[in-house]
Design a protein around this motif. Structure first.
Motif, PDB file in Angstrom:
ATOM      1  N   CYS A   4       0.825  -1.213   0.000  1.00 47.75           N
ATOM      2  CA  CYS A   4       0.000   0.000   0.000  1.00 47.75           C
ATOM      3  C   CYS A   4       0.858   1.261   0.000  1.00 47.75           C
ATOM      4  CB  CYS A   4      -0.968   0.004   1.178  1.00 47.75           C
ATOM      5  SG  CYS A   4      -0.183   0.298   2.780  1.00 47.75           S
ATOM      6  N   HIS A   5       2.183   1.080   0.130  1.00 48.44           N
ATOM      7  CA  HIS A   5       3.140   2.178   0.002  1.00 48.44           C
ATOM      8  C   HIS A   5       3.120   3.171   1.167  1.00 48.44           C
ATOM      9  CE1 HIS A   5       3.711   0.524  -3.976  1.00 48.44           C
ATOM     10  NE2 HIS A   5       2.399   0.600  -4.159  1.00 48.44           N
ATOM     11  N   HIS A   6       2.460   2.814   2.273  1.00 49.53           N
ATOM     12  CA  HIS A   6       2.584   3.622   3.490  1.00 49.53           C
ATOM     13  C   HIS A   6       2.656   2.729   4.727  1.00 49.53           C
ATOM     14  CE1 HIS A   6      -1.804   3.183   2.931  1.00 49.53           C
ATOM     15  NE2 HIS A   6      -1.872   3.215   4.247  1.00 49.53           N
ATOM     16  N   ALA A   7       2.910   1.451   4.515  1.00 48.67           N
ATOM     17  CA  ALA A   7       3.138   0.514   5.622  1.00 48.67           C
ATOM     18  C   ALA A   7       4.439  -0.220   5.342  1.00 48.67           C
ATOM     19  CB  ALA A   7       1.975  -0.478   5.725  1.00 48.67           C
ATOM     20  N   PHE A   8       4.960  -0.885   6.327  1.00 49.12           N
ATOM     21  CA  PHE A   8       6.209  -1.615   6.127  1.00 49.12           C
ATOM     22  C   PHE A   8       6.166  -2.906   6.938  1.00 49.12           C
ATOM     23  CE2 PHE A   8       6.756   1.283   9.662  1.00 49.12           C
ATOM     24  CZ  PHE A   8       7.353   0.502  10.634  1.00 49.12           C
ATOM     25  N   GLY A   9       7.036  -3.833   6.586  1.00 46.04           N
ATOM     26  CA  GLY A   9       7.103  -5.110   7.279  1.00 46.04           C
ATOM     27  C   GLY A   9       6.866  -6.257   6.316  1.00 46.04           C
ATOM     28  N   ASN A  10       7.258  -7.422   6.768  1.00 46.25           N
ATOM     29  CA  ASN A  10       7.132  -8.645   5.985  1.00 46.25           C
ATOM     30  C   ASN A  10       5.825  -9.347   6.345  1.00 46.25           C
ATOM     31  OD1 ASN A  10       7.653 -11.788   6.120  1.00 46.25           O
ATOM     32  ND2 ASN A  10       8.974 -10.985   4.491  1.00 46.25           N
ATOM     33  N   ASP A  11       5.126  -9.863   5.328  1.00 42.87           N
ATOM     34  CA  ASP A  11       3.825 -10.496   5.570  1.00 42.87           C
ATOM     35  C   ASP A  11       3.925 -11.598   6.625  1.00 42.87           C
ATOM     36  OD1 ASP A  11       3.175  -8.847   3.458  1.00 42.87           O
ATOM     37  OD2 ASP A  11       2.732 -10.469   2.050  1.00 42.87           O
TER      38      ASP A  11
END
Length: 200
Positions: A13-20
């Protein structure tokens, strides 16, 4: 105590971060019973507009593959659901419904961020003037479609007033609550929104 979360974004979404997978492992470690992935929906626009806060169409297959892989891999430890967060864009709702059916989306949550379509750049978190009423009108119209599991962050409109609830906004919240009751569409208590309004 078992917990659930249905509002989980990924880096797509280009405003969150982290690995699924990190999200899943963290949910398991914290005794979550259900984790729902609901990244911001991609849209097939009539224009060449490129959204800055939605998954792109060409990112969706990777999202789907990742969530379904994790759903199977961790099925003995946690229930994972495959969802999307989407606006109510009247001219694109037929496309969205077909897309969700085709891809067997488990659920949609209603994030009312933009008026009519984000192609017009009218962000409802900063709504002023006629768009304050427009925020509540589109909340109600979207909830009535029956497509959404719940309305996310209904307090978003307060970002336009510095957290002040004007008579117009109070009346709008009453409309949302009445629609929630009449159409059995729950309202989300959004911790990020609460934190934002406490800071202003």
């Amino acid at each position: 105590m078992k917990q659930t979360n249905f509002h989980t974004h990924t880096s797509r979404c280009h405003h969150a971060f982290g690995n699924d997978e990190e999200f899943v492992r963290t949910a398991i470690q914290n005794d979550f019973e259900v984790l729902g992935f609901s990244d911001h929906a991609c849209w097939k626009y009539d224009s060449d507009f490129v959204a800055h806060m939605h998954m792109k169409l060409d990112e969706f297959d990777d999202y789907k593959d990742s969530v379904l892989y994790l759903k199977d891999r961790y099925k003995k430890q946690i229930e994972i659901r495959f969802g999307l967060e989407a606006e109510y864009f009247p001219k694109y709702m037929d496309w969205l419904l077909d897309f969700c059916i085709e891809n067997e989306i488990d659920y949609l949550i209603f994030g009312n961020h933009y008026y009519s379509t984000d192609e017009d750049h009218i962000y409802l978190g900063g709504a002023k003037g006629k768009y304050i009423k427009g925020y509540f009108d589109t909340c109600v119209e979207g909830m009535k479609t029956g497509m959404y599991a719940y309305l996310a962050h209904p307090e978003l409109i307060l970002r336009s007033t510095g957290g002040v609830i004007t008579p117009e906004i109070e009346e709008g919240f009453h409309r949302i609550c009445k629609t929630s009751q009449d159409y059995n569409v729950p309202l989300e208590f959004n911790v990020l929104g609460m934190q934002h309004n406490l800071r202003i």
